[in-house]
Design an enzyme around this catalytic site. Structure first.
Site, PDB file in Angstrom:
ATOM      1  N   SER A  18      -4.817 -27.515  93.736  1.00  0.00           N
ATOM      2  CA  SER A  18      -5.454 -26.438  94.566  1.00  0.00           C
ATOM      3  C   SER A  18      -6.751 -26.762  94.962  1.00  0.00           C
ATOM      4  CB  SER A  18      -5.754 -25.285  93.271  1.00  0.00           C
ATOM      5  OG  SER A  18      -4.474 -24.816  92.905  1.00  0.00           O
ATOM      6  N   GLU A  83       0.698 -22.903  93.856  1.00  0.00           N
ATOM      7  CA  GLU A  83       1.868 -22.536  92.983  1.00  0.00           C
ATOM      8  C   GLU A  83       3.217 -22.688  93.640  1.00  0.00           C
ATOM      9  OE1 GLU A  83       0.997 -23.244  89.989  1.00  0.00           O
ATOM     10  OE2 GLU A  83      -1.037 -22.581  89.544  1.00  0.00           O
ATOM     11  N   GLU A 158       8.527 -20.518  83.100  1.00  0.00           N
ATOM     12  CA  GLU A 158       7.494 -19.860  83.833  1.00  0.00           C
ATOM     13  C   GLU A 158       6.435 -19.262  82.784  1.00  0.00           C
ATOM     14  OE1 GLU A 158       6.874 -15.981  86.559  1.00  0.00           O
ATOM     15  OE2 GLU A 158       8.431 -17.335  87.353  1.00  0.00           O
TER      16      GLU A 158
END
EC number: 2.7.1.21
Length: 177
Positions: A18, A83, A158
């Protein structure tokens, strides 16, 4: 027709994906490109922003399907996606947008906590002009870490979280209890 391109940034948790995404987007902003960032809607840790682990951030559009926000992003030159592993339509969306002249920059985990491919993200490798594989620091022995290890008992793939649920580890430390 001008063609864009796809830049895929992959690696384990805490490897700076990120951070690299934000760095690249901010660089394009300085160069006067129109930029946006898209984040996964179910990651509610930071509201409507993408944050790095060192608190750097940019505002973002939240969604679970990238095609759902096409109308909001068509006027942008640069589309950053954080993501990326969570988006079911990441492959077709990225390919279509790049073919329409957009520059697509994706930050994503390359594998699950079980060291298996994460959904369809690796299918982007042959479609990408640039692939950057980052490593983290092993949180056990401080060597290079290529893997994310879950430190809680949950089994679902997840599971969004940070240091409270995951650590980055090297090959040797991945197999330690």
């Amino acid at each position: 027709m001008d063609y864009g391109y796809i830049h895929l940034i992959i690696g384990p948790m805490f490897s700076g994906k990120s951070t690299e995404l934000i760095r690249i987007v901010k660089r394009y902003q300085i160069a006067q490109y129109k930029c946006c960032v898209v984040k996964y809607l179910k990651d509610i840790r930071y509201g409507n922003s993408v944050y790095t682990h060192d608190n750097n951030h940019v505002s973002a559009i939240s969604t679970t399907l990238l095609y759902d926000v096409v109308d909001k992003i068509m006027n942008f030159d640069i589309i950053g996606i954080d993501e990326g592993q969570f988006f079911k339509d990441i492959v077709s969306f990225s390919e279509n947008m790049a073919n329409m002249g957009k520059i697509i920059i994706i930050a994503a985990l390359d594998s699950t906590f079980q060291r298996k491919e994460f959904n369809d993200i690796l299918k982007l490798i042959p479609l990408s002009e640039k692939v950057t594989k980052l490593n983290a620091v092993c949180m056990e022995c401080y060597k290079d870490a290529a893997f994310s290890k879950r430190i809680t008992k949950e089994k679902e793939i997840e599971l969004i979280g940070g240091k409270e649920k995951y650590k980055s580890v090297c090959r040797k430390c991945y197999f330690l209890e």
